[in-house]
Design a protein around this motif. Structure first.
Motif, short mmCIF file in Angstrom:
data_model
loop_
_atom_site.label_atom_id
_atom_site.label_comp_id
_atom_site.label_asym_id
_atom_site.label_seq_id
_atom_site.Cartn_x
_atom_site.Cartn_y
_atom_site.Cartn_z
N TYR A 249 -34.41 -32.10 12.62
CA TYR A 249 -35.08 -32.91 11.48
C TYR A 249 -36.19 -32.14 11.03
CZ TYR A 249 -31.69 -36.31 13.12
OH TYR A 249 -30.59 -37.11 13.44
N SER A 250 -36.50 -32.60 9.67
CA SER A 250 -37.74 -31.64 9.19
C SER A 250 -38.93 -32.17 9.80
CB SER A 250 -37.98 -32.31 7.72
OG SER A 250 -39.06 -31.67 6.97
N ARG A 251 -39.85 -31.00 10.02
CA ARG A 251 -41.02 -31.20 10.99
C ARG A 251 -40.68 -31.82 12.31
NH1 ARG A 251 -42.49 -31.39 5.58
NH2 ARG A 251 -42.21 -33.67 5.48
N GLN A 252 -39.64 -31.79 13.03
CA GLN A 252 -39.55 -32.43 14.26
C GLN A 252 -38.83 -31.21 15.21
OE1 GLN A 252 -37.57 -36.35 14.83
NE2 GLN A 252 -38.18 -37.07 12.83
N GLY B 177 -7.66 -25.47 22.05
CA GLY B 177 -6.45 -24.57 21.34
C GLY B 177 -7.03 -23.93 20.24
N GLU B 178 -7.81 -24.39 19.45
CA GLU B 178 -8.28 -23.80 18.53
C GLU B 178 -9.83 -23.32 18.69
OE1 GLU B 178 -6.18 -26.80 14.98
OE2 GLU B 178 -8.43 -26.61 14.77
N THR B 179 -10.34 -23.44 19.89
CA THR B 179 -11.72 -22.85 20.26
C THR B 179 -12.74 -23.49 19.19
OG1 THR B 179 -11.45 -20.82 19.09
CG2 THR B 179 -10.89 -21.14 21.56
N SER B 180 -12.51 -25.02 18.97
CA SER B 180 -13.37 -25.50 17.86
C SER B 180 -14.03 -26.87 18.55
CB SER B 180 -12.78 -25.85 16.66
OG SER B 180 -11.79 -26.88 16.85
N PHE B 181 -15.09 -27.14 18.02
CA PHE B 181 -16.02 -28.34 18.42
C PHE B 181 -16.71 -28.46 17.08
CE2 PHE B 181 -17.49 -31.08 21.21
CZ PHE B 181 -18.94 -30.98 21.02
N HIS B 182 -16.03 -29.20 16.09
CA HIS B 182 -16.53 -29.58 14.64
C HIS B 182 -17.07 -30.84 14.99
CE1 HIS B 182 -14.42 -26.17 13.55
NE2 HIS B 182 -13.19 -26.85 13.18
N LEU B 183 -18.27 -30.98 14.20
CA LEU B 183 -18.94 -32.24 14.16
C LEU B 183 -18.78 -32.99 12.74
CD1 LEU B 183 -21.54 -33.67 15.62
CD2 LEU B 183 -23.03 -32.52 14.13
N LYS B 184 -18.50 -34.39 13.12
CA LYS B 184 -17.86 -35.06 12.18
C LYS B 184 -18.52 -36.56 11.98
CE LYS B 184 -13.22 -33.30 12.84
NZ LYS B 184 -11.88 -33.83 13.00
N LYS B 185 -18.64 -37.07 10.82
CA LYS B 185 -19.21 -38.43 10.60
C LYS B 185 -18.56 -38.82 9.24
CE LYS B 185 -23.34 -41.17 9.99
NZ LYS B 185 -24.99 -41.18 10.19
N PRO B 186 -18.16 -40.08 9.36
CA PRO B 186 -17.37 -40.81 8.22
C PRO B 186 -18.02 -40.93 6.91
CG PRO B 186 -17.35 -42.19 9.88
CD PRO B 186 -18.03 -40.79 10.56
N PHE B 187 -19.42 -41.44 7.23
CA PHE B 187 -20.05 -41.61 5.88
C PHE B 187 -21.57 -41.13 6.39
CE2 PHE B 187 -16.71 -44.25 4.79
CZ PHE B 187 -16.38 -45.16 5.87
N ALA B 188 -21.87 -40.22 5.30
CA ALA B 188 -23.06 -39.60 5.49
C ALA B 188 -24.18 -40.31 4.97
CB ALA B 188 -23.17 -38.11 4.79
N GLN B 189 -25.35 -40.37 5.68
CA GLN B 189 -26.64 -41.02 5.28
C GLN B 189 -27.71 -39.83 4.86
OE1 GLN B 189 -26.24 -44.42 4.97
NE2 GLN B 189 -24.47 -44.12 5.57
N GLU B 190 -28.61 -40.23 4.03
CA GLU B 190 -29.79 -39.34 3.60
C GLU B 190 -30.32 -38.85 4.96
OE1 GLU B 190 -30.55 -41.89 -0.19
OE2 GLU B 190 -31.76 -39.96 -0.37
N GLU B 191 -30.69 -39.92 5.78
CA GLU B 191 -31.58 -39.49 6.85
C GLU B 191 -30.64 -38.22 7.72
OE1 GLU B 191 -30.50 -42.43 6.03
OE2 GLU B 191 -30.14 -43.67 7.64
N ASP B 192 -29.49 -38.33 7.48
CA ASP B 192 -28.78 -37.10 8.30
C ASP B 192 -29.22 -35.76 7.81
OD1 ASP B 192 -25.90 -39.27 8.23
OD2 ASP B 192 -27.30 -39.14 9.75
N SER B 193 -29.66 -35.61 6.81
CA SER B 193 -30.34 -34.22 6.30
C SER B 193 -30.83 -33.37 7.29
CB SER B 193 -31.02 -34.42 5.00
OG SER B 193 -30.25 -34.92 4.10
N TYR C 246 -34.68 -29.75 26.89
CA TYR C 246 -35.67 -30.45 25.89
C TYR C 246 -36.56 -29.19 25.43
CZ TYR C 246 -33.96 -34.69 27.99
OH TYR C 246 -32.97 -35.71 28.59
N PHE C 247 -36.57 -29.48 24.27
CA PHE C 247 -37.35 -28.43 23.23
C PHE C 247 -38.89 -28.82 23.29
CE2 PHE C 247 -34.61 -24.97 22.56
CZ PHE C 247 -33.24 -25.61 22.86
N GLY C 248 -39.66 -27.75 23.19
CA GLY C 248 -40.99 -27.87 22.72
C GLY C 248 -41.20 -27.60 21.13
N PRO C 249 -42.39 -27.95 20.64
CA PRO C 249 -42.45 -27.71 18.90
C PRO C 249 -42.35 -26.36 18.64
CG PRO C 249 -44.75 -28.29 19.95
CD PRO C 249 -43.64 -28.64 21.28
#
Lengths: 110, 113
Positions: free
Chosen positions: A39-42, A66-82, B103-106
């Protein structure tokens, strides 16, 4: 060679829309896959790992060998997911450290 | 408890100078990693230490880069004769063992002028 590919540099969605962040990997053995988020600044932090089969903050990811994939999913995005999302691979047999993809920036707007 | 810490948080240097970046891992973590994060390149593995074993240096981009870990704890990443392309954020991470969550540092933001 071990490789992680995240084809999208940027994914922009509206709040409430479904999200899918794509991740494909290349590894001939038995992989362990992770999603990390920054996340921003974290600092970078673990979001989830496939062996835990957890749902964190509404996100899920299923390993598809089989597809060598590991897709990340979320049904309803929130602004804090940015955030920036990184997919990572651990090749246990190779004894190596994590191999990260180049990351996808998720932007959720209202 | 305290997380992974890194110092300095920012470093600006002139081309050709040497720099040292420091990482303090979480106490008790046997594995320590260095990564480089640059725009458009994502996270690039540099080097990793596991206990008293010889480090995995396979990710170091050139012989100008080196790292050591003293007493199984603090680690220093040294870049000699810095170049502008070395400008990036250098991240350190630690884990209990290699297969555990990292665990990552800053990070340390290095700018080479």
């Amino acid at each position: 060679a071990q490789r992680v590919t995240q084809p999208e540099k940027l994914l922009s969605v509206f709040k409430g829309a479904p999200v899918e962040l794509k991740c494909n990997y290349s590894y001939s053995g038995s992989p362990e896959l992770f999603w990390y988020v920054q996340y921003s600044r974290q600092r970078l932090q673990l979001l989830l790992r496939h062996i835990s089969r957890e749902s964190i903050k509404g996100f899920t990811a299923d390993l598809n060998k089989g597809e060598t994939s590991f897709h990340l999913k979320k049904p309803f995005a929130q602004e804090e997911d940015s955030a920036m999302y990184y997919c990572a691979l651990m090749a246990r047999q190779a004894g190596t450290a994590l191999i990260f993809g180049k990351g996808t920036t998720l932007s959720v707007s209202s | 408890g305290a997380g992974v810490s890194q110092s300095p948080s920012n470093k600006v240097t002139e081309k050709g100078k040497d720099v040292e970046l420091r990482c303090d891992p979480i106490s008790g973590h046997t594995a320590l990693y260095w990564y480089r994060q640059s725009l458009g390149q994502g996270l690039e593995f540099l080097i990793y230490f596991q206990g008293n074993s010889a480090p995995d240096k396979s990710g170091l981009p050139s012989d100008r880069f080196s790292a050591e870990r003293t007493g199984g704890s603090v680690s220093t990443l040294t870049i000699q004769r810095t170049q502008q392309e070395d400008s990036a954020v250098y991240l350190c991470a630690s884990s209990l063992v290699r297969t555990d969550t990292q665990y990552f540092g800053p990070g340390t933001r290095l700018t080479v002028l």
